[in-house]
Design a protein around this motif. Sequence first.
Motif, PDB file in Angstrom:
ATOM      1  N   ASN A  56       0.805  -1.220   0.000  1.00  0.00           N
ATOM      2  CA  ASN A  56       0.000   0.000   0.000  1.00  0.00           C
ATOM      3  C   ASN A  56       0.842   1.276   0.000  1.00  0.00           C
ATOM      4  O   ASN A  56       0.294   2.361   0.116  1.00  0.00           O
ATOM      5  N   TYR A  57       2.149   1.173  -0.100  1.00  0.00           N
ATOM      6  CA  TYR A  57       2.994   2.362  -0.135  1.00  0.00           C
ATOM      7  C   TYR A  57       2.903   2.995  -1.523  1.00  0.00           C
ATOM      8  O   TYR A  57       3.040   2.308  -2.532  1.00  0.00           O
ATOM      9  N   TYR A  58       2.681   4.287  -1.534  1.00  0.00           N
ATOM     10  CA  TYR A  58       2.563   4.990  -2.817  1.00  0.00           C
ATOM     11  C   TYR A  58       2.875   6.461  -2.625  1.00  0.00           C
ATOM     12  O   TYR A  58       2.895   6.967  -1.501  1.00  0.00           O
ATOM     13  N   LEU A  59       3.118   7.114  -3.732  1.00  0.00           N
ATOM     14  CA  LEU A  59       3.248   8.573  -3.763  1.00  0.00           C
ATOM     15  C   LEU A  59       2.035   9.120  -4.497  1.00  0.00           C
ATOM     16  O   LEU A  59       1.764   8.723  -5.635  1.00  0.00           O
ATOM     17  N   ALA A  60       1.310  10.008  -3.855  1.00  0.00           N
ATOM     18  CA  ALA A  60       0.119  10.589  -4.475  1.00  0.00           C
ATOM     19  C   ALA A  60       0.543  11.592  -5.534  1.00  0.00           C
ATOM     20  O   ALA A  60       1.365  12.466  -5.283  1.00  0.00           O
ATOM     21  N   LEU A  61      -0.015  11.469  -6.726  1.00  0.00           N
ATOM     22  CA  LEU A  61       0.312  12.390  -7.819  1.00  0.00           C
ATOM     23  C   LEU A  61      -0.826  13.375  -8.082  1.00  0.00           C
ATOM     24  O   LEU A  61      -0.679  14.275  -8.891  1.00  0.00           O
ATOM     25  N   ASN A  62      -1.949  13.182  -7.397  1.00  0.00           N
ATOM     26  CA  ASN A  62      -3.116  14.050  -7.582  1.00  0.00           C
ATOM     27  C   ASN A  62      -3.545  14.686  -6.268  1.00  0.00           C
ATOM     28  O   ASN A  62      -4.719  14.917  -6.044  1.00  0.00           O
ATOM     29  N   ASN A  63      -2.605  14.909  -5.381  1.00  0.00           N
ATOM     30  CA  ASN A  63      -2.868  15.524  -4.077  1.00  0.00           C
ATOM     31  C   ASN A  63      -3.851  14.726  -3.225  1.00  0.00           C
ATOM     32  O   ASN A  63      -4.646  15.303  -2.484  1.00  0.00           O
ATOM     33  N   GLN A  64      -3.785  13.380  -3.316  1.00  0.00           N
ATOM     34  CA  GLN A  64      -4.618  12.542  -2.465  1.00  0.00           C
ATOM     35  C   GLN A  64      -4.045  12.551  -1.050  1.00  0.00           C
ATOM     36  O   GLN A  64      -2.870  12.821  -0.844  1.00  0.00           O
ATOM     37  N   ASP A  65      -4.914  12.237  -0.096  1.00  0.00           N
ATOM     38  CA  ASP A  65      -4.483  12.123   1.293  1.00  0.00           C
ATOM     39  C   ASP A  65      -3.566  10.905   1.409  1.00  0.00           C
ATOM     40  O   ASP A  65      -3.954   9.795   1.049  1.00  0.00           O
ATOM     41  N   PRO A  66      -2.330  11.053   1.894  1.00  0.00           N
ATOM     42  CA  PRO A  66      -1.392   9.930   1.967  1.00  0.00           C
ATOM     43  C   PRO A  66      -1.828   8.820   2.921  1.00  0.00           C
ATOM     44  O   PRO A  66      -1.282   7.731   2.874  1.00  0.00           O
ATOM     45  N   SER A  67      -2.796   9.070   3.773  1.00  0.00           N
ATOM     46  CA  SER A  67      -3.231   8.034   4.705  1.00  0.00           C
ATOM     47  C   SER A  67      -4.279   7.100   4.089  1.00  0.00           C
ATOM     48  O   SER A  67      -4.644   6.106   4.710  1.00  0.00           O
ATOM     49  N   LEU A  68      -4.730   7.394   2.878  1.00  0.00           N
ATOM     50  CA  LEU A  68      -5.720   6.526   2.225  1.00  0.00           C
ATOM     51  C   LEU A  68      -5.078   5.221   1.777  1.00  0.00           C
ATOM     52  O   LEU A  68      -3.910   5.194   1.412  1.00  0.00           O
TER      53      LEU A  68
END
Length: 139
Positions: A56-68
Amino acid sequence: MGMMQDFKQFATRGNVIDLAVGVIIGAAFSKIVDSLVQDVIMPPIGKLFGGLDFSNYYLALNNQDPSLPLAEAKKLGAVLAYGNFVTIVLNFVILAFVIFQMVRLVQRARAKEEAKPTAPPAPPEDIMLLREIRDSLKK
C-alpha cells in the motif's frame, strides 16, 4: 493441406510440448511464489516499516491524502505505487533464484551422469574375426 500438415508436425514435436508443459508449471509455480512473497515475506518487512502493508505504499500524484489505502487513492487519481512494484520485484528475484537453483541441480545431475564410466563399445565383427584367427595361429 500442406500448411496444416506442417503445423501438425511443428505442434507435435517434443520441444513444443515440453515448452507448453514448462509454461503451465511455471504459471502454477508463479502463484506459489506470489503467495510466499505476499503472505510470508512481505508482512515482516511491512512490520519493520511501521506495521503497514508494504504493497500500500505509494506517492500521491493528484494531491490525495497519503493516509488513504492504495485502492482508494487510485480512485481519486494517479498514484505511483512503489510498494506494489517492490513486492513484484521481490517476487521476481525469489522466482529467478529458485529457477537458478533448479537449473543448477539439473546440470549437476547431468554432469554426474556423464562422469559415470561407461563400458567400452564392443569391437566391430571384423576385428573379432581377426583376433580369432590370430589366436588360432598362435595355437
